[in-house]
Scaffold this motif. Sequence first.
Motif, short mmCIF file in Angstrom:
data_model
loop_
_atom_site.label_atom_id
_atom_site.label_comp_id
_atom_site.label_asym_id
_atom_site.label_seq_id
_atom_site.Cartn_x
_atom_site.Cartn_y
_atom_site.Cartn_z
N ARG A 52 0.83 -1.21 0.00
CA ARG A 52 0.00 0.00 0.00
C ARG A 52 0.87 1.26 0.00
O ARG A 52 0.55 2.25 -0.67
CB ARG A 52 -0.92 0.00 1.22
CG ARG A 52 -1.94 -1.11 1.25
CD ARG A 52 -2.69 -1.12 2.57
NE ARG A 52 -3.42 0.14 2.78
CZ ARG A 52 -3.99 0.46 3.94
NH1 ARG A 52 -3.91 -0.36 4.98
NH2 ARG A 52 -4.64 1.60 4.06
N MET A 57 -0.09 5.95 -3.23
CA MET A 57 -1.14 6.64 -2.50
C MET A 57 -0.58 7.85 -1.77
O MET A 57 0.56 7.84 -1.31
CB MET A 57 -1.81 5.68 -1.50
CG MET A 57 -2.94 6.30 -0.70
SD MET A 57 -3.58 5.17 0.57
CE MET A 57 -4.17 3.83 -0.44
N ASP A 58 -1.39 8.89 -1.67
CA ASP A 58 -0.98 10.08 -0.93
C ASP A 58 -0.71 9.71 0.53
O ASP A 58 -1.51 9.02 1.17
CB ASP A 58 -2.08 11.15 -1.00
CG ASP A 58 -1.69 12.41 -0.26
OD1 ASP A 58 -0.78 13.12 -0.71
OD2 ASP A 58 -2.30 12.66 0.80
N THR A 60 -0.70 11.47 3.27
CA THR A 60 -1.67 11.99 4.24
C THR A 60 -2.93 11.13 4.26
O THR A 60 -3.46 10.81 5.33
CB THR A 60 -2.03 13.44 3.89
OG1 THR A 60 -0.83 14.23 3.87
CG2 THR A 60 -2.99 14.01 4.92
N GLN A 61 -3.38 10.72 3.09
CA GLN A 61 -4.56 9.86 3.03
C GLN A 61 -4.26 8.48 3.64
O GLN A 61 -5.08 7.92 4.37
CB GLN A 61 -4.99 9.68 1.57
CG GLN A 61 -6.21 8.80 1.39
CD GLN A 61 -6.56 8.60 -0.07
OE1 GLN A 61 -5.93 9.20 -0.95
NE2 GLN A 61 -7.56 7.77 -0.34
N LEU A 62 -3.08 7.95 3.36
CA LEU A 62 -2.69 6.66 3.94
C LEU A 62 -2.61 6.76 5.46
O LEU A 62 -3.04 5.83 6.17
CB LEU A 62 -1.35 6.22 3.36
CG LEU A 62 -0.78 4.90 3.88
CD1 LEU A 62 -1.73 3.74 3.58
CD2 LEU A 62 0.60 4.63 3.28
N ARG A 64 -4.29 8.76 7.40
CA ARG A 64 -5.65 8.81 7.94
C ARG A 64 -6.27 7.41 8.00
O ARG A 64 -6.94 7.06 8.96
CB ARG A 64 -6.52 9.74 7.10
CG ARG A 64 -6.16 11.22 7.20
CD ARG A 64 -7.29 12.08 6.69
NE ARG A 64 -6.89 13.49 6.65
CZ ARG A 64 -6.63 14.16 5.52
NH1 ARG A 64 -6.75 13.55 4.35
NH2 ARG A 64 -6.27 15.43 5.56
N GLN A 65 -6.04 6.63 6.96
CA GLN A 65 -6.63 5.29 6.91
C GLN A 65 -6.05 4.38 7.99
O GLN A 65 -6.79 3.71 8.72
CB GLN A 65 -6.41 4.67 5.53
CG GLN A 65 -7.19 5.34 4.41
CD GLN A 65 -6.93 4.69 3.07
OE1 GLN A 65 -6.15 3.73 2.94
NE2 GLN A 65 -7.56 5.21 2.02
N ASN A 67 -4.41 5.24 10.66
CA ASN A 67 -4.61 5.78 12.00
C ASN A 67 -6.03 5.52 12.49
O ASN A 67 -6.27 5.38 13.70
CB ASN A 67 -4.32 7.28 12.01
CG ASN A 67 -3.93 7.78 13.39
OD1 ASN A 67 -3.19 7.11 14.11
ND2 ASN A 67 -4.41 8.95 13.76
N ARG A 81 3.31 5.25 11.10
CA ARG A 81 2.43 6.10 11.91
C ARG A 81 3.24 6.98 12.86
O ARG A 81 2.94 8.16 13.05
CB ARG A 81 1.43 5.25 12.69
CG ARG A 81 0.29 4.72 11.81
CD ARG A 81 -0.82 4.10 12.62
NE ARG A 81 -0.46 2.79 13.09
CZ ARG A 81 -0.19 2.46 14.34
NH1 ARG A 81 -0.24 3.38 15.28
NH2 ARG A 81 0.12 1.23 14.68
N THR A 88 3.67 15.51 11.00
CA THR A 88 2.47 16.35 11.01
C THR A 88 2.53 17.37 12.14
O THR A 88 2.14 18.53 11.96
CB THR A 88 1.22 15.45 11.18
OG1 THR A 88 1.19 14.50 10.11
CG2 THR A 88 -0.04 16.29 11.13
#
Length: 250
Positions: A52, A57-58, A60-62, A64-65, A67, A81, A88
């Motif tokens: 993955r 994949m971005d 930030t999006q990864l 979020r998923q 987390n 993470r 961040t």
Amino acid sequence: MSYIALIASASIVVQIVMLILVLASVLSWYFIFERAKVMGRFRNASDHFEERFWSGMDLTQLFRQVNAAPDPDSGTEAVFRAGFKEFTRARQQPDMDPDTTMTSIQRAMRVAVNKEEDKLDKHLTFLATVGSITPYIGLFGTVWGIMGAFRGLAMTSQATLATVAPGIAEALIATAMGLFAAIPAVIAYNKFSNTATNLISLYDTFAEEFSSILHRQVYALSRKNQARREAGADGRNESAQSAGTEAQRV
């Protein structure tokens, strides 16, 4: 004589030794199956997350998923993470220092790797202990049993092989049980230690690769912040000069 009869006729000390060896063998086999299952899950989960991660994949999006639904079996996900959370937190600061930020990110990922290493090493100490001491425990039972056999032999008027053989046989069972407990534990310990070392190496490699990616983003973000500050300073200087010119005209 059957093995059960030999064990039943052994002295209480030898029977206690045999009981300890049986318990050690049962526990070691339990941990062997448990560790084999856990190591397999850790390997599959880490491989799945890396697919993955490198799919484009971005980040930030990864983040979020993963987390929102973290996978406790994926060490690479835990490293990701930890590193991205620190990134961040750092990028929200306008006066971010890139060197300090990268040090904090690498420290957070190192802590995550250490935690995953503790998970991988769980119960391996027990297997190493069983593999190293059970032969000696069995040998102790054998020596004690042979001592008892020779003491019994000394109290008989006529010594024959049939007289001494049962005592020696029941004593040697302790050594056999000690080896039976030790050999699988040693093989499993070596196997799982090698697997744990490979997984830790995988986590370290991922941490280095991810650190390189974040290094570029941190310094790019630092240059943008610096450009904004310089643009803001130039704007303030121009406003001040305009105000001064207007005052002179008045």
